[in-house]
Design an enzyme around this catalytic site. Structure first.
Site, PDB file in Angstrom:
ATOM      1  CG  ASP A 182      13.552  16.008  23.379  1.00 22.93           C
ATOM      2  OD1 ASP A 182      14.568  16.392  23.996  1.00 22.93           O
ATOM      3  OD2 ASP A 182      13.588  15.375  22.309  1.00 22.93           O
ATOM      4  CB  VAL A 183       9.555  20.700  24.973  1.00 19.66           C
ATOM      5  CG1 VAL A 183       8.212  21.381  25.118  1.00 19.66           C
ATOM      6  CG2 VAL A 183      10.654  21.627  25.395  1.00 19.66           C
TER       7      VAL A 183
END
Ligand SMILES: *[C@@H]1O[C@H](CO)[C@@H](O)[C@H](O)[C@H]1NC(C)=O
Ligand SMILES: *[C@@H]1O[C@H](CO)[C@@H](O)[C@H](O)[C@H]1NC(C)=O
Length: 360
Positions: A182-183
């Protein structure tokens, strides 16, 4: 060069087989290759990675083909497109007798020359692989676009691609990796294996030293990522990255917040996860079983601890911690009988033994 072979065909028999007829395309290649080779100072190879396409039109030949439209639905709908495949398909539907009724044999000698169209050159893709670290919690792996609008500056793939595209002078790239984070998740340790297809490179050959220089350029371009084990690989070798991906393990380190005090956990668990709400728009709803091979916790204070996890690849870690509204069972919060959430997550290792390490 083509003519002697054509003559042989003609002398062999009055009735040439389909297989005996030399395609114009091949005859053209035989005729032209020595000329082009001499001009470029290069030799012609079959299965060369460099391909030159030359297009021609010839109105007379198109005219010859018009009668075929009656016999072919596909040609009928596109009467002006007499591609070789379409013509061959249409011819297959016609008996020899019918063909002779429709078409003069031998055919009339062409009265006009063909007209050259565009010439295009294409080099087959180069594939380059390595491992990346991501040290930022604000950097997506691939450009993050929602409703056509870009949400965040930069991405892992763009940072890696920029120096490669310019050095290989490629038209485009295609990025793939062993899973993704994820970011807001960092990827530490030895990094995550990735591979990049460089489409239509104009400069292909790179020495080991040049590849190393490229790695250094990527490393120096940003504090957010680092790359190691950068190397040129084959398309086939790339497949090894995805091989048995589901069985591979990943290790994580998570900063956890809890409502109540914590007990040490060290166990193997089977958990059932429904596709998380947050990825439902990209993945079908499904219950997947994932294995957590080991967990260990170290206390920070009464409401925080660090959790180290070794799991089967594809386990949703955030959901395992907070439970995703009961969609992951069991979950850490449930097991500890408290509300738990994940504050920070790092990937510590991706246990895929590809690409091979590049000695420093
Ligand atoms: C990227 O890869 C996909 C799948 O192999 C392919 O369909 C696509 O054309 C590729 N993109 C480019 C720019 O070559
Ligand atoms: C790039 O960074 C990685 C990770 O820190 C390091 O292992 C590698 O040696 C660096 N490479 C170059 C050429 O600077």
């Amino acid at each position: 060069d083509a003519w002697p072979q054509l003559l042989c065909v003609r002398e062999k028999s009055m009735c040439v087989d389909k297989e005996d007829v030399v395609q114009v395309k091949d005859a053209f290649k035989w005729a032209i290759q020595a000329l082009v080779g001499r001009e470029l100072g290069a030799s012609m190879l079959f299965n060369s990675a460099f391909e030159v396409s030359i297009g021609f039109t010839h109105a007379e030949t198109d005219g010859d083909c018009h009668f075929l439209c009656v016999f072919s639905d596909s040609l009928h709908s596109l009467p002006s497109v007499f591609t070789r495949m379409a013509v061959v398909k249409a011819l297959e539907k016609i008996s020899d007798e019918e063909f002779l009724r429709q078409y003069p044999c031998p055919p009339a000698r062409p009265a006009t020359k063909c007209t050259p169209l565009e010439t295009t050159c294409l080099h087959s893709s180069v594939f380059i692989a390595g491992r990346y670290n991501k040290f930022s919690r604000e950097l997506p792996q691939t450009p993050w676009v929602i409703d056509g609008e870009r949400r965040m500056e930069g991405s892992v793939e763009e940072l890696i691609a920029a120096p490669l595209l310019s050095s290989f002078r490629a038209d485009a790239f295609n990025f793939s990796s062993s899973g993704r984070e994820d970011v807001d998740v960092r990827t530490l340790g030895n990094g995550r294996p990735f591979a990049m297809e460089l489409v239509n490179p104009h400069r292909v050959r790179h020495t080991k030293a040049e590849v190393r220089q490229l790695q250094e350029t990527i490393n120096a371009s940003s504090d957010k990522i680092r790359v190691r084990d950068l190397q040129i690989v084959t398309r086939e070798a790339m497949g090894r990255m995805k091989e048995g991906e589901e069985e591979k393990t990943k290790s994580y380190s998570a900063l956890i917040w809890t409502k109540k005090a914590i007990t040490k956990a060290d166990l193997d668990l089977k958990i059932d996860q429904k596709t998380p709400l947050r990825v439902l728009h990209r993945r079908p709803l499904a219950v997947r079983q994932r294995t957590i091979h080991s967990m260990s916790a170290s206390y920070l204070d009464t409401h925080h601890f660090t959790l180290l996890l070794r799991t089967q690849a594809g386990t949703y870690i955030k959901e395992f911690v907070h439970g995703d509204f009961g969609r992951t069972k069991p979950n850490l919060g449930g097991l500890m009988e408290t509300e738990a959430d994940i504050l920070e997550l790092d990937v510590e290792s991706v246990d895929v033994d590809w690409p091979p390490a590049v000695p420093e």
